[in-house]
Design a protein around this motif. Structure first.
Motif, PDB file in Angstrom:
ATOM      1  N   LEU A   1      13.385  42.067  19.324  1.00 52.98           N
ATOM      2  CA  LEU A   1      13.052  41.074  20.339  1.00 52.98           C
ATOM      3  C   LEU A   1      11.830  41.395  20.690  1.00 52.98           C
ATOM      4  O   LEU A   1      10.590  40.815  20.241  1.00 52.98           O
ATOM      5  CB  LEU A   1      14.156  40.564  20.612  1.00 52.98           C
ATOM      6  CG  LEU A   1      13.792  39.281  22.195  1.00 52.98           C
ATOM      7  CD1 LEU A   1      14.694  38.029  21.896  1.00 52.98           C
ATOM      8  CD2 LEU A   1      12.435  39.400  22.478  1.00 52.98           C
TER       9      LEU A   1
ATOM     10  N   GLN B   1      18.297  37.700  21.745  1.00 55.81           N
ATOM     11  CA  GLN B   1      17.943  38.165  19.902  1.00 55.81           C
ATOM     12  C   GLN B   1      19.374  37.721  19.323  1.00 55.81           C
ATOM     13  O   GLN B   1      18.470  37.198  17.841  1.00 55.81           O
ATOM     14  CB  GLN B   1      17.748  39.315  19.772  1.00 55.81           C
ATOM     15  CG  GLN B   1      17.355  39.928  18.586  1.00 55.81           C
ATOM     16  CD  GLN B   1      18.055  40.369  17.674  1.00 55.81           C
ATOM     17  OE1 GLN B   1      19.152  40.310  17.947  1.00 55.81           O
ATOM     18  NE2 GLN B   1      17.705  40.467  16.380  1.00 55.81           N
TER      19      GLN B   1
ATOM     20  N   SER C   1      12.599  32.819  22.619  1.00 57.27           N
ATOM     21  CA  SER C   1      12.298  34.333  22.767  1.00 57.27           C
ATOM     22  C   SER C   1      11.482  34.626  23.542  1.00 57.27           C
ATOM     23  O   SER C   1      10.502  35.599  25.072  1.00 57.27           O
ATOM     24  CB  SER C   1      12.703  34.510  21.682  1.00 57.27           C
ATOM     25  OG  SER C   1      13.831  35.084  20.656  1.00 57.27           O
TER      26      SER C   1
ATOM     27  N   GLY D   1      19.308  45.181  19.674  1.00 54.56           N
ATOM     28  CA  GLY D   1      18.882  43.969  18.815  1.00 54.56           C
ATOM     29  C   GLY D   1      17.332  43.300  20.707  1.00 54.56           C
ATOM     30  O   GLY D   1      16.449  43.097  19.896  1.00 54.56           O
TER      31      GLY D   1
END
Length: 814
Positions: A386, A340, A348, A382
């Motif tokens: 994501l 992330q 990602s 984070g």
């Protein structure tokens, strides 16, 4: 007198030293192990490893005690001790280290040996009943998980008697068998204590098939044969290897003969790392192994030896996947918090949702979507953000847990209630004590980074048998505690799990035993997802703490470096096309390098080694990407160009050393007076391409022209080439002047010829003064006006030729 006194003084000093020496040497205090290790206990066998109502009512513990110190230990004595059943999950860890106040002796010390020299060992065996009306016993009256301890005392030379070591382990008791010596079947039946099966735990276990990244960094697609960093997979995939053991154990445990009802198979789901199956699939066609330490693309190689093992293992996995649940892990077990921070949506997607497509394509199955396994690290803010951006998913992650509850100061149990952090993200926590106990089993015990430091136990000094007992005891604990809520359990071992065959068999046997005993019910992954979908939104859920994954966190310098390199690679990939000869696409060509970014963020390595390995892999990939940009370039002619006209084209040559075509543009930095036509996008195939760039020059001089090659989106390729160009062009103004002057000249010449043919003097000559005529003495003019000469020579005049001495008659003409 002095000569006699000196020996007496020396003798007194020697006597004093001999007296003080034992107290100066390391000494263990009574009741606790000394700082200097002298003895080491090893548990070799626990029978039965799981106590049931039908098992032997006697428990046997055997092992050895070894002298690892630097001196002899005398009066070595041992005894077995027991503690009450574990009532909170933190006790599954805290009872294995620290204080021993909770342990009571089962019986008195027994002498193992009067004297144990250094380097020697002596065996021991304890056999006691689970319970007994009289006499020594473990005094276990109810099912549960009970800590046991073997205590060894001794007297090291120059020391005092002390407890020199202890070995602890967990004994799971699914049911209390009858007391020894029951006289009848009725007495046996009445004395049996079965477990409470009124509230079975709904069990889901992920069985990992993963490995460390083995593909060499910086090797793009289309490269044959594939290159590995080492040949450890050849051993791991072969019979008896780590991955073969894991696959064989789950294949056997879920086979129709062993699991006819399919209960164990429904409780288990294969957690498959896409990077592993990509690597093994590549090995099936042959591969080479780096034969040097640097690991770059130029490292010497040697042939790999695991092709046949890879073929056999992958075929067995494909067959097993047809009848079992399969869930992909994040690609290469990448740290999603670090992914992330890289900030690339495409990367990602590869790490999360794209992983399932890879597994499906190689195994020929449809894997289960909507589950993300965070095997080593906890869920950070984070990582949660994501995952929320990748669609609906259930994050299987470790629950936060410490050894003591802050409010009560007592032991605590993990909160396994699911939490909804966003419409797309629900967490399904698992007990970190169970995950840590499973991580401690096998040949390479380790503590996962999600485990709080207060729950860590020394692993290396425990024997494999003791660690196995701790694993199966922790696995069965919640099923034996019906009062502990919730009645769901998710079991997540470490993704890179190093089980021995007997360890794997014991773990899977415990799962089957719990289900058959009524302590657990299988909960397939589909039901787990359905349960997560039913979780309502929490009013104050927020995002998880950003500091949750501080242990083993990837450094920001690594993630920023990956972001920069990945951005350049993405720009290059967008410009690449398809090679019609081989079918290789630009995406397939650069895919291994994108995957290298995720391998650099892998959590499969120990936290202490992750940063160095990440930097090493990133460095290799960055160099490779730079070489790819340099492989598409303008050939430098190394000389000067001379343009014959103002519209002479500029000759150039482009070179593409990549195996796929690329869309490029030319950027010509032309000086004033030179205009260059835009050639637009150029599809540059692999190899050499000559070009003629249309230009127009409006000067006559030598100039320097800089030419740069860029991708269609403007990324510079290769190096800027400076050309020396000499132009002979005159320019438009000089051209017009020259043309006008030529027209005037033609007009004037034409007029003079017109008048001459008409026998008229040209008006331009009328205003000229007449030239003087010079004559000789004989009257012949030496120089005269041309017009006068023309008049004097009338057509009827006789022709003359000039003689050697003036104009002389040459004879009559006929």
């Amino acid at each position: 007198m002095r000569a006699v006194a000196v020996p007496r003084v020396l003798a007194a000093l020697v006597l004093l030293l001999l007296t003080a020496l034992p107290t100066a040497l390391p000494k263990a205090a009574a009741g606790e192990p000394g700082a200097a290790p002298f003895l080491q206990l090893r548990i070799d066998r626990v029978t039965p490893d799981v106590v049931t109502t039908t098992s032997d009512p006697l428990v046997t513990v055997s092992g050895v005690v070894r002298n690892i110190g630097d001196r002899t230990v005398r009066d070595v004595v041992l005894r077995l001790e027991h503690a009450p059943g574990v009532d909170v999950s933190s006790g599954l860890r805290t009872n294995l280290t620290g204080n021993v106040d909770q342990f009571d002796p089962v019986a008195d010390f027994i002498t193992a040996t009067p004297e144990l020299p250094r380097g020697q060992e002596v065996p021991f065996t304890f056999t006691y009943p689970i319970r007994a009306a009289d006499g020594p016993s473990l005094r276990i009256e109810q099912p549960g998980v009970y800590p046991l301890l073997v205590n060894v005392n001794g007297t090291p030379d120059y020391g005092a008697p002390a407890r020199l070591d202890d070995a602890r382990f967990l004994l799971p008791v699914l049911g209390v068998p009858s007391e020894p010596g029951a006289d009848s079947a009725a007495e046996t039946l009445n004395s049996v204590v079965p477990p409470d099966t009124s509230k079975p735990v709904r069990l889901t276990m992920f069985w990992p098939l993963a490995d460390k990244p083995r593909l060499a960094a910086g090797i793009p697609g289309g490269t044959a044969p594939v290159r590995l960093v080492d040949d450890e997979l050849a051993t791991s995939l072969a019979p008896g290897g780590r991955l073969e053991t894991l696959l064989a154990a789950v294949d056997f445990a879920t086979s129709p003969t062993v699991d006819p009802g399919g209960d164990v198979g429904r409780a288990l789901c294969l957690a498959v790392d896409p990077d592993l199956v990509v690597t093994v699939n590549a090995m099936t066609t042959g591969y080479v192994v780096n034969d040097g330490p640097d690991g770059g693309p130029t490292t010497p190689t040697r042939p790999g030896t695991g092709q046949e093992a890879a073929i056999g293992w992958l075929n067995r996995l494909k067959a097993l996947a047809q009848r079992m649940c399969v869930v992909p892990t994040p690609y290469a077990q990448a740290d999603l918090d670090a992914v992330q921070r890289v900030g690339d949506p495409a990367l990602s997607a590869i790490a999360t949702t794209g992983a399932a497509d890879i597994v499906d394509r190689i195994l020929g199955v449809t894997s289960t979507r909507g589950v993300t396994i965070l095997g080593d690290g906890p869920l950070t803010g984070g990582a949660a953000q994501l995952l929320s951006g990748q669609g609906r998913t259930v994050a299987v992650t470790a629950a936060p847990l410490t050894a003591q509850d802050d409010a009560t100061g007592l032991g605590s149990s993990a909160d396994l209630e699911p939490v909804r952090y966003s419409p797309n993200l629900v967490t399904m926590p698992f007990d970190p004590t169970i995950g840590a106990a499973l991580a401690g089993a096998g040949a390479d015990p380790a503590a996962p980074s999600y485990l709080h430091s207060s729950l860590e136990v020394p692993l290396r000094q425990d024997s494999p048998v003791a660690r196995r007992q701790n694993a199966i005891g922790s696995l069965l604990w919640r099923g034996l505690r019906p009062e502990v809520e919730p009645r769901t359990e998710v079991v997540v071992p470490p993704l890179v799990w190093t089980l021995r065959p007997d360890d794997a068999q014991a773990v899977l046997t415990s799962v089957g035993t719990a289900i058959r005993a009524g302590l657990a019910l299988p909960r397939p992954v589909g039901e787990l997802i359905a349960d997560a979908d039913a979780v309502p939104a929490a009013a104050d859920a927020g995002w998880p703490s950003a500091e949750a994954g501080s242990r083993g966190r990837v450094d920001d310098a690594v993630t920023s470096g990956i972001a920069a390199t990945n951005g350049r690679l993405a720009g290059l990939t967008a410009a690449l096309g398809v090679d019609e000869r081989t079918g290789l696409t630009g995406i397939a060509y650069t895919a291994p390098l994108r995957e290298d970014m995720l391998r650099a963020l892998s959590q499969s390595e120990p936290p202490a080694a992750r940063e160095d390995l990440a930097k090493q892999r990133l460095s290799v990939v960055t160099d490779t990407v730079g070489d790819m940009f340099g492989a598409v370039r303008i050939m430098n002619p190394g000389g000067a160009y001379t343009l014959a006209t103002e519209r002479s084209p500029l000759p150039l040559a482009l070179r593409n050393d990549l195996p796929v075509p690329i869309r490029v543009r030319l950027a010509v930095d032309a000086p004033p007076g030179m205009s260059v036509d835009d050639m637009g996008e150029i599809s540059l195939p692999p190899g050499y391409l000559p070009l003629r760039v249309p230009i127009e020059v409006h000067f006559t001089q030598r100039v320097a022209v800089d030419v740069t090659l860029r991708t269609a989106d403007g990324l510079p390729l290769g190096e800027t080439v400076r050309l020396s160009v000499h132009s002979n062009a005159y320019g438009k103004v000089l051209f017009i002047i020259t043309l006008s002057a030529a027209a005037v000249l033609v007009l004037l010449a034409g007029r003079r010829l017109w008048h001459r043919f008409r026998g008229q003097p040209d008006p331009a000559d009328l205003d000229r003064p007449k030239r003087a005529t010079v004559t000789r003495t004989d009257g012949v003019p030496l120089r005269s006006d041309p017009l006068d000469t023309a008049i004097r020579h009338a057509p009827d005049d006789s022709p003359r030729r000039a003689g050697a001495r003036g104009d002389q008659p040459v004879g009559d003409q006929k």
